[in-house]
Design an enzyme around this catalytic site. Structure first.
Site, PDB file in Angstrom:
ATOM      1  N   TRP A 101       0.806  -1.220   0.000  1.00 12.57           N
ATOM      2  CA  TRP A 101       0.000   0.000   0.000  1.00 12.57           C
ATOM      3  C   TRP A 101       0.838   1.268   0.000  1.00 12.57           C
ATOM      4  CZ3 TRP A 101      -4.255  -0.491  -2.199  1.00 12.57           C
ATOM      5  CH2 TRP A 101      -4.979  -1.678  -2.093  1.00 12.57           C
ATOM      6  N   ASP A 169      -1.524   6.862   6.219  1.00 11.32           N
ATOM      7  CA  ASP A 169      -2.605   6.015   5.706  1.00 11.32           C
ATOM      8  C   ASP A 169      -2.934   5.013   6.811  1.00 11.32           C
ATOM      9  OD1 ASP A 169      -4.202   4.127   4.500  1.00 11.32           O
ATOM     10  OD2 ASP A 169      -2.770   3.601   2.912  1.00 11.32           O
ATOM     11  N   LYS A 193     -13.176  -0.893   6.454  1.00 16.40           N
ATOM     12  CA  LYS A 193     -12.618  -1.935   7.327  1.00 16.40           C
ATOM     13  C   LYS A 193     -13.213  -1.756   8.728  1.00 16.40           C
ATOM     14  CE  LYS A 193      -8.775  -1.645   4.232  1.00 16.40           C
ATOM     15  NZ  LYS A 193      -8.888  -2.844   3.400  1.00 16.40           N
TER      16      LYS A 193
HETATM   17  N1  PMP Z   1      -4.293   1.666   2.010  1.00 26.52           N
HETATM   18  C1  PMP Z   1      -4.437   0.538   2.725  1.00 26.52           C
HETATM   19  C2  PMP Z   1      -3.566   0.320   3.929  1.00 26.52           C
HETATM   20  C3  PMP Z   1      -5.391  -0.402   2.355  1.00 26.52           C
HETATM   21  O1  PMP Z   1      -5.530  -1.533   3.059  1.00 26.52           O
HETATM   22  C4  PMP Z   1      -6.200  -0.159   1.224  1.00 26.52           C
HETATM   23  C5  PMP Z   1      -7.276  -1.111   0.778  1.00 26.52           C
HETATM   24  N2  PMP Z   1      -7.212  -2.385   1.208  1.00 26.52           N
HETATM   25  C6  PMP Z   1      -5.998   1.016   0.503  1.00 26.52           C
HETATM   26  C7  PMP Z   1      -5.046   1.919   0.934  1.00 26.52           C
HETATM   27  C8  PMP Z   1      -6.813   1.341  -0.722  1.00 26.52           C
HETATM   28  O2  PMP Z   1      -8.083   1.645  -0.319  1.00 26.52           O
HETATM   29  P1  PMP Z   1      -9.302   1.902  -1.311  1.00 26.52           P
HETATM   30  O3  PMP Z   1      -9.650   0.575  -1.887  1.00 26.52           O
HETATM   31  O4  PMP Z   1     -10.347   2.466  -0.415  1.00 26.52           O
HETATM   32  O5  PMP Z   1      -8.857   2.875  -2.339  1.00 26.52           O
END
Ligand code: PMP
Length: 357
Positions: A101, A169, A193
């Site tokens: 991520w 994040d 989540k």
């Molecule tokens: N950052 C993290 C730590 C994530 O776990 C996720 C999605 N699993 C995201 C960003 C991306 O999120 P989104 O699908 O809401 O764009």
């Protein structure tokens, strides 16, 4: 019957919230229409929206010099919006690349700002950097970190303190851990989540950042516009905000972030204890100091046994335990609303499985 839901997000939500929404869904408090069929400028939605914003502030204990924003588009959109809003011409941002991520945070952010990697834990991403492993160049505007890497299953045990503001994040441990406000400029996370259904990110942004942001951005990309218009400049994701408000209220009733933090650590410990006491049958691939409290990644001795175990989880009414395709193995995601009974059920199955192999 509801399954034991270990999905990584979207994921299990509090049953009481789902039932409350079900009861209100078709005819919202006698209005003759569902809330999602009404104008977002009307009084019914306005009340829901403002309450959800207030809850997002109070549960996070956000100080008054931070704005709370609801931004459609999920956390991925923040990979772009953060550099867009924080970096003026000539400024640079750093990213700690600690897994899938934050890696995306860097690659996406590079389209919109001058970013560099302050650390790269690849290719395996088994541990988080200490402060002295983070190489921050002079003049750096901020450091982007992913507090919990959802795929790799590692989290920062404490947030870096390296003399530049953080952009954090927190998607996969949002509000189940205190936010280090004093050294942070932006915190963001997708809500799907700990906090609700998918469809938006909650963003906390320091007010002074808004004043310094470039004015060249289109409205929907500017934090300042969201702040000025209470996140209603354009049509907000009304269903997601409605549900998130309900989950935030539920979290408050549980005791807020402190309660979530304790329950999250407790649930994770149950599974890590099974792993650690399995004589090597189950294996955690990550540095124990940095183990995630929400995404427990584990391996079995062979891929065949992993498949067999996965089949056993399905037979036991469990879902979502297959590891992410990038890393394989198993992953138990255990967010705020996952009942302790589900964790006990998984622990029981793991013990039983390893004892009979
Ligand atoms: N950052 C993290 C730590 C994530 O776990 C996720 C999605 N699993 C995201 C960003 C991306 O999120 P989104 O699908 O809401 O764009």
């Amino acid at each position: 019957m509801r399954a034991h839901n270990f999905s990584a997000g979207p994921c299990t939500l509090p049953l009481s919230v789902l039932q409350e929404a079900q009861a209100e869904f078709v005819d919202y408090h006698g209005a003759g229409a569902s809330l999602i069929e009404m104008s977002h400028r009307g009084p019914a939605y306005d009340a829901v929206h403002m309450e959800a914003l207030a809850l997002a502030r109070s549960v996070a204990q956000a100080p008054s010099d931070f704005e709370v924003l609801f931004v459609g588009g999920g956390a991925t959109m923040q990979f772009a919006m953060a550099p867009m809003n924080l970096l003026s011409t000539g400024q640079r941002g750093a990213v700690a690349v600690t897994g899938a991520w934050s890696k995306k945070g860097l690659s996406d952010g590079l389209h919109h700002g001058d970013l560099y990697s302050a650390f790269d834990g690849g290719p395996d991403y088994r541990s988080m950097p200490s402060d002295d492993q983070l190489h921050i160049e002079a003049g750096t505007r901020y450091l982007h970190v992913c507090s919990n890497e959802t795929i790799g299953g590692i989290r920062f045990p404490s947030f870096p303190d390296v003399g530049v503001p953080l952009v954090i994040d927190m998607s996969s441990e949002y509000l189940s851990r205190p936010i280090p406000w004093d050294r942070t400029d932006v915190v963001f996370g997708g809500v799907q989540k700990n906090l609700g259904p998918s469809g938006m990110a909650i963003v906390y942004v320091r007010k002074s950042v808004l004043e310094a942001a470039p004015t060249t951005l289109a409205s929907a990309l500017r934090y300042e516009v969201y702040a000025q218009k209470d996140s209603m400049y354009n049509t907000p994701p009304v269903f997601t905000i409605w549900m998130t408000g309900k989950v935030l209220k539920w979290i408050k009733g549980q005791g807020g972030t402190a309660a979530l933090q304790a329950s999250s650590a407790g649930k994770a410990k149950v599974i890590y204890d099974i792993i650690d006491n399995s004589n090597g049958f189950f294996r955690s691939p990550v540095e124990s100091r940095d183990r995630s409290h929400t995404n427990v990644v584990f391996r079995l001795p062979t891929v065949e046994l992993e498949q067999e175990f996965l089949a056993a989880t399905v037979d036991a009414n469990m879902m979502g335990l297959k590891g992410h395709r990038e890393v394989g193995g198993l992953r138990a995601s255990m967010y705020a609303a996952l009942p302790e009974q589900s964790v006990e059920a998984l622990a029981g199955l793991m013990s039983q499985f390893s004892a009979t192999r």
